[in-house]
Design a protein around this motif. Structure first.
Motif, short mmCIF file in Angstrom:
data_model
loop_
_atom_site.label_atom_id
_atom_site.label_comp_id
_atom_site.label_asym_id
_atom_site.label_seq_id
_atom_site.Cartn_x
_atom_site.Cartn_y
_atom_site.Cartn_z
N PRO A 294 0.92 -1.16 -0.04
CA PRO A 294 0.05 0.05 0.16
C PRO A 294 1.05 1.27 0.09
O PRO A 294 1.97 1.26 0.63
CB PRO A 294 -0.87 -0.10 1.32
CG PRO A 294 -0.78 -1.68 1.69
CD PRO A 294 0.27 -2.03 1.14
N GLY A 295 0.56 2.20 -0.86
CA GLY A 295 1.27 3.38 -1.00
C GLY A 295 2.43 3.48 -1.75
O GLY A 295 2.92 4.54 -2.17
N ALA A 296 3.08 2.22 -1.89
CA ALA A 296 4.32 2.21 -2.63
C ALA A 296 4.31 1.38 -3.96
O ALA A 296 4.70 2.09 -5.06
CB ALA A 296 5.27 1.51 -2.00
N GLY B 269 4.89 7.07 -7.88
CA GLY B 269 6.15 6.32 -7.78
C GLY B 269 6.93 6.18 -9.31
O GLY B 269 6.19 6.74 -10.08
N PHE B 270 7.70 5.23 -9.29
CA PHE B 270 8.44 5.14 -10.68
C PHE B 270 8.61 3.57 -10.88
O PHE B 270 9.12 3.19 -9.93
CB PHE B 270 9.73 5.97 -10.70
CG PHE B 270 10.40 5.58 -11.98
CD1 PHE B 270 11.51 4.66 -12.12
CD2 PHE B 270 10.32 6.34 -13.08
CE1 PHE B 270 11.98 4.39 -13.25
CE2 PHE B 270 10.75 6.08 -14.29
CZ PHE B 270 11.83 5.21 -14.37
N MET B 271 8.29 3.19 -12.06
CA MET B 271 8.45 1.90 -12.42
C MET B 271 9.20 1.66 -13.59
O MET B 271 9.08 2.56 -14.54
CB MET B 271 7.22 1.20 -12.70
CG MET B 271 7.34 -0.53 -13.07
SD MET B 271 5.84 -1.20 -13.39
CE MET B 271 6.38 -2.23 -14.93
N PRO B 272 10.31 1.01 -13.69
CA PRO B 272 11.26 0.89 -14.94
C PRO B 272 10.55 0.03 -15.79
O PRO B 272 9.76 -0.56 -15.72
CB PRO B 272 12.58 0.16 -14.16
CG PRO B 272 12.17 -0.68 -13.28
CD PRO B 272 11.13 0.19 -12.61
N GLY B 273 10.90 0.31 -17.20
CA GLY B 273 10.33 -0.42 -18.27
C GLY B 273 11.47 -1.74 -18.28
O GLY B 273 12.38 -1.81 -17.76
N PHE B 274 10.97 -2.70 -19.06
CA PHE B 274 11.84 -4.03 -19.26
C PHE B 274 11.85 -4.32 -20.69
O PHE B 274 11.58 -5.61 -21.05
CB PHE B 274 10.80 -5.17 -18.46
CG PHE B 274 10.89 -5.15 -17.15
CD1 PHE B 274 9.94 -4.27 -16.43
CD2 PHE B 274 11.73 -5.49 -16.23
CE1 PHE B 274 9.92 -4.02 -15.08
CE2 PHE B 274 12.02 -5.71 -14.94
CZ PHE B 274 10.90 -4.69 -14.22
N ARG B 275 12.19 -3.38 -21.30
CA ARG B 275 12.60 -3.71 -23.05
C ARG B 275 13.66 -4.62 -23.05
O ARG B 275 13.89 -5.15 -24.31
CB ARG B 275 12.87 -2.36 -23.30
CG ARG B 275 11.73 -1.53 -24.05
CD ARG B 275 12.09 -0.11 -24.71
NE ARG B 275 10.77 0.33 -25.01
CZ ARG B 275 10.09 0.19 -26.17
NH1 ARG B 275 10.84 -0.40 -27.48
NH2 ARG B 275 8.96 0.84 -26.49
N GLN B 276 14.47 -4.81 -22.03
CA GLN B 276 15.59 -5.81 -22.26
C GLN B 276 15.00 -7.35 -22.26
O GLN B 276 15.65 -7.91 -23.00
CB GLN B 276 16.60 -5.72 -21.38
CG GLN B 276 16.12 -6.25 -19.68
CD GLN B 276 15.24 -5.28 -19.07
OE1 GLN B 276 14.60 -4.24 -19.55
NE2 GLN B 276 15.31 -5.26 -17.62
#
Ligand code: HEM
Length: 117
Positions: free
Chosen positions: A12-14, A56-63
């Motif tokens: 929650p919240g994160a 928040g921030f989530m990275p992409g997974f293009r790799q």
């Protein structure tokens, strides 16, 4: 796992839950394409998820390859009871579909702003 948890419950919240939320998103117009954009490009807030605002921030997974992302999407659609709440016309995600979506490069913020309601 590191963020959303092995049980898909998030924190929650994160970190938002994927349990329930993924099938709900797949039921929205444009939800399938949006989920692919989230995995390929990442997402950043503020976004509203299950009546809670995440900033928040989530990275992409293009790799990951097209096959791996298709397998990941199909896992998410079936895991944690999501399979019981999928739209009737749901079809498994294919590598071709991921390749088509991969051609669009979006910033995580642009992805967040494109969340279908
Ligand atoms: C490939 C693995 C992952 C998948 C499939 C995934 C999936 C998702 C989904 C479906 C959302 C909700 C988007 C929405 O409804 O607007 C989301 C948001 C989010 N994810 Fe992930 N996630 C993954 C990995 C991660 C990782 C590793 C982190 C931590 C570094 C992370 C952190 C977040 C955060 C912070 C949000 C909320 C972003 C915001 O504030 O808008 N995710 N993720």
């Amino acid at each position: 796992m590191a963020c959303h948890g092995g049980d898909g419950a998030g924190r929650p919240g994160a970190f938002p839950p994927l349990e329930g939320h993924v099938s709900e998103l797949l039921g929205r117009d444009g939800g399938r394409e949006y989920l692919l954009d989230v995995v390929l490009n990442g997402v950043s807030g503020p976004t509203e998820i299950d009546d809670e605002v995440y900033d928040g921030f989530m990275p992409g997974f293009r790799q990951l390859s097209d096959e791996e992302i298709a397998a990941l999407m199909n896992y998410l659609s079936q895991a944690w009871g999501n399979s019981e709440a999928l739209p009737a016309d749901f079809e498994l995600v294919t590598a071709e579909e991921v390749a088509e979506r991969r051609s669009r490069e979006l910033t995580p913020r642009a992805v967040g702003e494109s969340q279908p309601r």
